[in-house]
Design a protein around this motif. Structure first.
Motif, mmCIF file in Angstrom:
data_model
loop_
_atom_site.group_PDB
_atom_site.id
_atom_site.type_symbol
_atom_site.label_atom_id
_atom_site.label_comp_id
_atom_site.label_asym_id
_atom_site.label_seq_id
_atom_site.Cartn_x
_atom_site.Cartn_y
_atom_site.Cartn_z
ATOM 1 N N ARG A 1 69.865 48.202 -32.936
ATOM 2 C CA ARG A 1 69.650 48.789 -31.616
ATOM 3 C C ARG A 1 70.650 49.916 -31.362
ATOM 4 O O ARG A 1 70.313 50.928 -30.746
ATOM 5 C CB ARG A 1 69.734 47.712 -30.543
ATOM 6 C CG ARG A 1 68.542 46.738 -30.602
ATOM 7 C CD ARG A 1 68.619 45.651 -29.546
ATOM 8 N NE ARG A 1 67.462 44.769 -29.680
ATOM 9 C CZ ARG A 1 66.536 44.570 -28.748
ATOM 10 N NH1 ARG A 1 66.647 45.185 -27.579
ATOM 11 N NH2 ARG A 1 65.520 43.759 -28.954
ATOM 12 N N LYS A 2 71.864 49.731 -31.842
ATOM 13 C CA LYS A 2 72.885 50.755 -31.666
ATOM 14 C C LYS A 2 72.516 52.029 -32.415
ATOM 15 O O LYS A 2 72.640 53.139 -31.889
ATOM 16 C CB LYS A 2 74.238 50.232 -32.160
ATOM 17 C CG LYS A 2 75.387 51.210 -31.943
ATOM 18 C CD LYS A 2 76.707 50.589 -32.399
ATOM 19 C CE LYS A 2 77.853 51.573 -32.192
ATOM 20 N NZ LYS A 2 79.165 50.985 -32.631
ATOM 21 N N ALA B 1 68.992 54.127 -23.121
ATOM 22 C CA ALA B 1 69.695 52.845 -23.277
ATOM 23 C C ALA B 1 69.039 51.761 -22.426
ATOM 24 O O ALA B 1 68.887 50.608 -22.864
ATOM 25 C CB ALA B 1 71.166 53.010 -22.891
ATOM 26 N N GLU B 2 68.636 52.111 -21.198
ATOM 27 C CA GLU B 2 67.985 51.143 -20.309
ATOM 28 C C GLU B 2 66.628 50.709 -20.868
ATOM 29 O O GLU B 2 66.259 49.532 -20.787
ATOM 30 C CB GLU B 2 67.813 51.754 -18.915
ATOM 31 C CG GLU B 2 69.132 51.927 -18.161
ATOM 32 C CD GLU B 2 68.957 52.692 -16.867
ATOM 33 O OE1 GLU B 2 67.845 53.229 -16.634
ATOM 34 O OE2 GLU B 2 69.925 52.771 -16.087
ATOM 35 N N LEU C 1 63.376 58.102 -28.195
ATOM 36 C CA LEU C 1 63.426 56.827 -28.914
ATOM 37 C C LEU C 1 62.284 56.699 -29.916
ATOM 38 O O LEU C 1 62.460 56.133 -31.003
ATOM 39 C CB LEU C 1 63.378 55.670 -27.911
ATOM 40 C CG LEU C 1 64.720 55.158 -27.384
ATOM 41 C CD1 LEU C 1 64.511 54.122 -26.295
ATOM 42 C CD2 LEU C 1 65.573 54.570 -28.512
ATOM 43 N N LEU C 2 61.111 57.225 -29.556
ATOM 44 C CA LEU C 2 59.994 57.203 -30.501
ATOM 45 C C LEU C 2 60.330 58.003 -31.757
ATOM 46 O O LEU C 2 60.013 57.592 -32.875
ATOM 47 C CB LEU C 2 58.724 57.754 -29.838
ATOM 48 C CG LEU C 2 58.000 56.819 -28.870
ATOM 49 C CD1 LEU C 2 56.814 57.535 -28.226
ATOM 50 C CD2 LEU C 2 57.513 55.551 -29.590
ATOM 51 N N HIS C 3 60.971 59.170 -31.578
ATOM 52 C CA HIS C 3 61.420 59.961 -32.732
ATOM 53 C C HIS C 3 62.373 59.142 -33.592
ATOM 54 O O HIS C 3 62.279 59.137 -34.826
ATOM 55 C CB HIS C 3 62.119 61.239 -32.261
ATOM 56 C CG HIS C 3 61.167 62.322 -31.846
ATOM 57 N ND1 HIS C 3 60.199 62.835 -32.681
ATOM 58 C CD2 HIS C 3 61.061 63.000 -30.670
ATOM 59 C CE1 HIS C 3 59.514 63.772 -32.043
ATOM 60 N NE2 HIS C 3 60.011 63.891 -30.821
ATOM 61 N N ALA D 1 68.451 58.473 -30.917
ATOM 62 C CA ALA D 1 67.759 59.002 -29.727
ATOM 63 C C ALA D 1 68.652 59.996 -28.990
ATOM 64 O O ALA D 1 68.191 61.042 -28.521
ATOM 65 C CB ALA D 1 67.355 57.858 -28.803
ATOM 66 N N ALA D 2 69.943 59.678 -28.896
ATOM 67 C CA ALA D 2 70.890 60.577 -28.224
ATOM 68 C C ALA D 2 70.974 61.922 -28.944
ATOM 69 O O ALA D 2 71.032 62.987 -28.302
ATOM 70 C CB ALA D 2 72.272 59.927 -28.158
#
Length: 402
Positions: free
Chosen positions: A66-67, A98-99, A52-54, A73-74
């Motif tokens: 957010r999506k 996601a959490e 997520l940081l990337h 991130a995925a």
């Protein structure tokens, strides 16, 4: 997404990443995770935070959602980890991302209570905390400062040992009943899945207010902020080894019998809060990094009551003062401790347990009126039985809660 929301997400993810990285290093270096997480879970959560940081580094606030952050991130997870993990295992990493993203509140919920139910911890070992001094020496483990008898086994008393100490230097001589109320409210937000919150949001969760309710007591809001500083810097140790060995508790999920850590294990985020979708001002936000030890202990022994936020709401005529909040939560403790059995207590016992000084008769009658209003309100909404009585005499005022 506006800049303030983007910043809140970025700082929350960074805090989670730092914490999970440290946990993963400890877990793999010593072969044992430092908290309630498994080694694999520490690694998965750290990898998800890193991905997520990337995604955040590559995104711009005005174009990010957010999506889109989760999708980016995925992609990082699949690109970085598929060579070393099976494709089906990647789902766990994406789910963790996601959490983590979902644990950061939206602008709409940041100023609201944003929870439907509160948790209320019933164990005596938790509610005895205001009676324990906070040990001032940070370098030495204090001797157990309180022994709470939980049961008798084969003629011998089984006790839970509870101690408190300061991290660096004590910022308070001891915890107060209000500190416990703040801890319960923060734990309720954490249990709802939201791990980042503002002091305004906590105020509303604490008082049962919603997003449309104006913050009526600046003094109480300042008390909340001061309490958070105290809870962040106070380390609790709950040694429940004797309780874990009891026959009646052997079927419980004892992953460990000693619960230790900061009263609220969290980090402070200097960021912003919102009014609707608009940035209102800079403020203090907090990120809870792990399950509070008191909540973990109470959950283990199944002594956590779930209370609708409607019950926490202060009725008309009962203002959101520190004293009234302490009276409310002390009453809730007695009610749940004696569910199905009924309880009888006089007002002086209630006020002493709530930490309220009623030596001034005007304050005594004011607090008595607040307690009566709470009991009447709880009857009206069906939280307690209609036959709850207040028995009064010239010598002794007694509340009987059936």
């Amino acid at each position: 997404m506006d800049k303030a929301e983007f910043e809140l997400i970025a700082k929350s993810v960074q805090a989670a990443s730092d914490d999970r990285k440290a946990a993963a290093v400890i877990a793999y270096a010593f072969g044992e995770p430092p908290g309630e997480k498994s080694k694999d879970r520490c690694w998965i959560e750290y990898a998800a935070a890193a991905a997520l940081l990337h995604a955040l580094e590559e995104a711009t606030p005005d174009k990010a959602t957010r999506k889109s952050l989760l999708q980016a991130a995925a992609k990082h997870i699949l690109a970085d980890f598929l060579p070393i993990i099976a494709p089906e295992e990647a789902e766990a990493f994406i789910k963790a991302a996601a959490e983590l993203l979902a644990s950061v509140p939206t602008p709409e919920t940041l100023t609201a209570g944003s929870i439907k139910k509160s948790v209320h911890m019933i164990p005596k070992a938790v509610n005895v905390l205001p009676k324990i001094p906070i040990a001032p020496t940070p370098k030495e483990e204090p001797a157990a400062t309180a022994a709470v008898t939980v049961a008798k086994s084969r003629g011998k008393e089984a006790a839970v040992y509870v101690g408190l100490r300061a991290e660096l230097a004590p910022i308070a001589p001891r915890l107060t009943v209000f500190d416990l109320s703040v801890m319960q409210a923060a734990a309720s937000i954490y249990a709802s899945g939201t791990k980042t919150f503002s002091s305004n949001q906590l105020y509303r969760a604490l008082t049962g207010a919603d997003a449309h309710t104006r913050i009526t007591s600046k003094a109480t809001l300042e008390a909340v902020k001061k309490s958070l500083d105290t809870l962040q810097a106070t380390i609790i140790t709950i040694d429940a080894e004797q309780q874990a060995a009891l026959r009646g508790y052997k079927g419980y999920a004892w992953n460990k019998s000693t619960f230790k850590g900061y009263m609220l294990p969290m980090t402070k985020l200097e960021t912003a809060y919102y009014s609707g979708n608009k940035l209102a001002a800079s403020c203090d936000c907090w990120r809870i990094l792990a399950t509070p030890p008191a909540l973990e202990y109470a959950t283990t022994i199944k002594q956590v009551a779930t209370i609708p936020q409607e019950v926490k709401r202060l009725p008309k005529g009962v203002s959101a003062t520190v004293n009234n909040i302490c009276i409310r939560d002390t009453l809730l403790y007695y009610i749940h401790l004696n569910r199905g059995k009924g309880t009888k207590l006089n007002y002086s016992t209630l006020f002493e347990a709530a930490g309220v000084d009623t030596s001034d008769r005007r304050i005594y009658h004011k607090m008595k009126k607040a307690a009566d209003s709470l009991l009447q309100y709880w009857q009206e909404i069906g939280f307690i039985a209609d036959q709850t009585d207040v028995i009064e005499s010239s010598k002794n005022d007694t509340i009987y809660i059936s």
